[in-house]
Scaffold this active site. Structure first.
Site, mmCIF file in Angstrom:
data_model
loop_
_atom_site.group_PDB
_atom_site.id
_atom_site.type_symbol
_atom_site.label_atom_id
_atom_site.label_comp_id
_atom_site.label_asym_id
_atom_site.label_seq_id
_atom_site.Cartn_x
_atom_site.Cartn_y
_atom_site.Cartn_z
ATOM 1 N N GLN A 49 0.830 -1.213 0.000
ATOM 2 C CA GLN A 49 0.000 0.000 0.000
ATOM 3 C C GLN A 49 0.866 1.266 0.000
ATOM 4 O OE1 GLN A 49 -0.007 -2.398 2.316
ATOM 5 N NE2 GLN A 49 -0.081 -1.594 4.408
ATOM 6 N N HIS A 68 10.095 10.831 -42.119
ATOM 7 C CA HIS A 68 11.413 11.099 -41.542
ATOM 8 C C HIS A 68 12.336 11.694 -42.614
ATOM 9 C CE1 HIS A 68 10.083 8.481 -38.271
ATOM 10 N NE2 HIS A 68 11.180 8.737 -37.603
ATOM 11 N N GLN A 82 27.269 -11.502 8.071
ATOM 12 C CA GLN A 82 26.302 -11.641 6.984
ATOM 13 C C GLN A 82 25.193 -12.602 7.388
ATOM 14 O OE1 GLN A 82 25.072 -9.806 4.162
ATOM 15 N NE2 GLN A 82 27.181 -9.428 4.708
ATOM 16 N N HIS A 127 21.957 -11.644 9.388
ATOM 17 C CA HIS A 127 20.869 -10.882 8.778
ATOM 18 C C HIS A 127 19.610 -11.717 8.599
ATOM 19 C CE1 HIS A 127 22.201 -6.897 7.778
ATOM 20 N NE2 HIS A 127 23.340 -7.339 7.287
ATOM 21 N N ASP A 152 29.213 -1.242 5.944
ATOM 22 C CA ASP A 152 27.759 -1.219 6.158
ATOM 23 C C ASP A 152 27.313 0.079 6.826
ATOM 24 O OD1 ASP A 152 27.348 -3.695 5.090
ATOM 25 O OD2 ASP A 152 27.340 -4.762 7.004
ATOM 26 N N GLU A 169 27.655 -9.755 -3.631
ATOM 27 C CA GLU A 169 27.280 -8.425 -3.156
ATOM 28 C C GLU A 169 28.461 -7.786 -2.401
ATOM 29 O OE1 GLU A 169 24.389 -8.587 -0.063
ATOM 30 O OE2 GLU A 169 23.810 -6.481 -0.257
ATOM 31 N N HIS A 170 28.972 -8.505 -1.399
ATOM 32 C CA HIS A 170 30.129 -8.028 -0.635
ATOM 33 C C HIS A 170 31.292 -8.971 -0.885
ATOM 34 C CE1 HIS A 170 26.551 -6.942 1.890
ATOM 35 N NE2 HIS A 170 27.152 -5.770 1.924
#
Lengths: 440, 440
Positions: A201, A430, A269, A272, A371, A337-338
């Site tokens: 939402q 054109h 890591q 998380h 981070d 990612e890292h």
């Protein structure tokens, strides 16, 4: 000592190693269709019924029964109050982090070419690009159990450095629980307006606008599977940053590091999310054994040990490689990612890396410094998308317009070329538009 | 004189003008769900059955019964043959266009910051970004009735300028019909491999790879609704450029131009597609009348007059505005793909424009020059997405990795900050990883 975990071991010389590795990286598909069906319904209702739909879903999902969307807004004064209410230590830490993130992104704005440019040709024709900031940006910040003030800094500061006039943050507050650190971070990063709404939402309100919530041009920031599905659906109506997957760390280590440090970096890591992935590549078998020992030694003292244990048991890998050069090749396949390079000569190996969201070089560069406060962005491409995408940056909050001014002389030479090519494509109008500018 | 069309007129001072304008811009939703269902099936089959599925769909949709995907590949020699077989005029035109597009994008590579950078702080901490090109890119080129060699140049050249090692083009050849201009353009732009496949099956083959067709990192280029739906579906597995809608031109004219030129510029957009949109904003009512007269005068001589007529009748607008400043405001609301400023002082008005894919300044800069050979890219954001996105460029074929090397001294100051913030987020392993690097 109950929290012990035996991490899966691989060796790059094993038969079928590459297939095993790649299949370990891919995550099973989430229940996308069911989530998507809910999201489609929520978005349609928000588009049609605006504020009323936002209130209804906020009551349903966040158990907040509020009579108007205006009352879901948090004023700048309240944000500042949250900041002033922090401890001196927290205030200082947030200040330093915000300053450093701002300084890095200001440098990025210059170095990454976020400026207009133009050049002139011999016949007076001028070509270039004009750079403008987006007008209005929405930032999604998760609420509830995973409330990360650092994410506010990392999303809002690059937008403000880019020159975005209005940054609107949405953050759900289930049962009314507000996180003062998140609000303080919003104040410190210059967020203009904050609404305590979340889920699909909130994404719909930002994309379509309601009477109270203005529509934005782009929505950035992490969220759960519903938020991700909603962002994918509104892509095109607004811009989006990326669809982020579970977090990943890949550590390349030559065996000269402190195994406790490596173990803790893998933990940072794993804590998380049970789906987060931690991988070590190392040529030294004994060092890998030491890291496994450190894991078992350090795990019991971790408050989030249940999550760490699940993540390491299901998703982590300790991989023995032939040498560091091979480790770099494998790292390019993983496109993490890292990527930490814990080695005596980290820059030598970093030269060989083509695909990674962020590269952390040297034993003192723990991923957690990046981070929070090193300066570079912590919003990074996951799930091998570092092959084609970049950290969130100032460049995500600007866009370019081509600038073309053809001189009368230029219109003669270019007109002949355009005419030939347009006729070749069967596009006569054109061709005629170019031919009309030719001198008779 | 049967081909006459009365273009819809608006005046910015009319009541409800802005709502009328915005509702004229939005297109009715296409039959997305039905198309999407077909695309999901095609993608799943290509993912599972690879080459066999590609052959089956190519037989079904393009009526080509070929025993192996290898036989659907066109060699570099064949591409060169197509180029050598062109007329001298066509060869020259294509050469000049390719040279100019290359020159512009080489300038862009420098100016738009497609290079690595780094800086060092007082304590020896080094921060920056590393820029690398994508490894392998797929280019979708439509075949059949809308075969555009200029699109090959516009998609392939920026990829090659960025440094992409391997560019793989797919182009459907329904009933085996090959377009020599398209193949010549592929040769000239340095496309590495060409497969004569199209539709969602081509997108799937590029995204997932098959035994014969290698998987790519990003797919760019225009296509029909099936191609667009397939690109949206594979986004995440690979990068995509954008989901393009029907083409648009917005002309801002102060009334000092040649009305025939303006009419032909409106036609050159309208001839693309019945859904293409052409809009004129002008403060001079008499000039607008003249443009309407030019439209009726010039329309009968257009080979694609049926398409132009339908596009102008359904989608075009001639809008009288108060003055050029107001025209610029309205132009920012429209955020057009192509914006022509045909005026005595085009740069004065261009200053006021924040949102447009490309800005064509001055009466000699017809949009068609930009489409073919001015140099800037003709792949531009449509459907108001110029509010947040940019022309296709070299920057779409590179990506960035953050580079972080924290010194031992830096780890002391940053470690304390990260520790505080990590504890604030309840992430103890993050905090401990930083604390372990602190000197006792």
């Amino acid at each position: 000592m109950s929290a012990e975990v035996k991490v899966k071991r691989l060796n790059s010389k094993d038969a079928g190693f590459k297939e095993t590795l790649l299949s370990s990286l891919s995550l099973p598909m989430a229940d996308d269709e069911a989530i998507d069906a809910v999201v489609v319904k929520v978005l349609a209702q928000v588009k049609t019924n605006g504020d009323a739909a936002v209130l209804a879903f906020t009551k349903q999902f966040d158990r907040l029964d509020i009579p108007s969307v205006a009352e879901l807004e948090i004023s700048r004064e309240e944000l500042e109050g949250a900041y002033q209410g922090l401890s001196v230590e927290q205030k200082n830490a947030l200040d330093i982090a915000a300053q450093r993130v701002r300084a890095y992104h200001e440098k990025q704005k210059i170095e990454a070419g976020c400026h207009s440019w133009e050049y002139e040709e011999a016949d007076g024709t001028r070509l270039g690009q004009k750079v403008t900031a987006l007008d209005r940006v929405g930032i999604y910040v998760p609420g509830g159990k995973a409330a990360y003030p650092s994410s506010v800094l990392m999303n809002a500061i690059p937008a403000k450095v880019a020159g975005v006039q209005e940054v609107i943050m949405v953050v759900p507050t289930p049962d009314g629980a507000r996180n003062p650190l998140v609000l303080a971070a919003a104040w410190l990063s210059g967020v203009d307006r904050v609404f305590t709404i979340g889920g699909a939402q909130a994404v719909g309100a930002l994309a379509y606008g309601t009477k109270t919530i203005p529509s934005v041009d782009k929505i950035v920031g992490p969220g759960n599977a519903y938020v991700a599905a909603a962002k994918r659906r509104v892509f095109g109506t607004v811009g989006i940053d990326m669809i982020a997957g579970p977090s990943e760390i890949l550590v390349l280590c030559d065996g000269t590091s402190n195994p406790d440090w490596i173990a803790m970096d893998l933990f940072s890591q794993a804590e998380h999310d049970e789906l987060a992935q931690s991988i070590l590549l190392c040529p030294d078998e004994q060092f890998i054994d030491q890291v496994q020992e450190s894991i078992n030694k350090l795990l019991p003292e971790m408050p989030r040990k249940k999550v760490i244990e699940a993540s390491l048991a299901n998703r982590a890998l300790l991989i023995q490689v032939k040498d560091m050069a091979e480790a770099c090749e494998i790292a390019n396949d993983i496109a993490a990612e890292h990527l930490e390079i814990c080695a005596a000569e980290p820059r030598k190996w970093a030269e060989l890396i083509r695909h990674a969201g962020a590269i952390f070089m040297g034993n003192y560069t723990s991923e957690s410094l990046g981070d929070y406060c090193a300066g570079p962005n912590h919003v990074l491409p996951t799930a091998r998308t570092a092959r084609f995408s970049s950290p969130l940056g100032v460049y995500d909050f600007i866009k370019r317009s081509s600038m073309i001014e053809v001189s009368e002389a230029g219109a003669q030479t270019l007109g002949a070329v355009a005419s030939t090519l347009a006729h070749g494509e069967g596009l006569t109008a054109h061709a005629r538009a170019a031919e009309m500018r030719l001198k008779k």
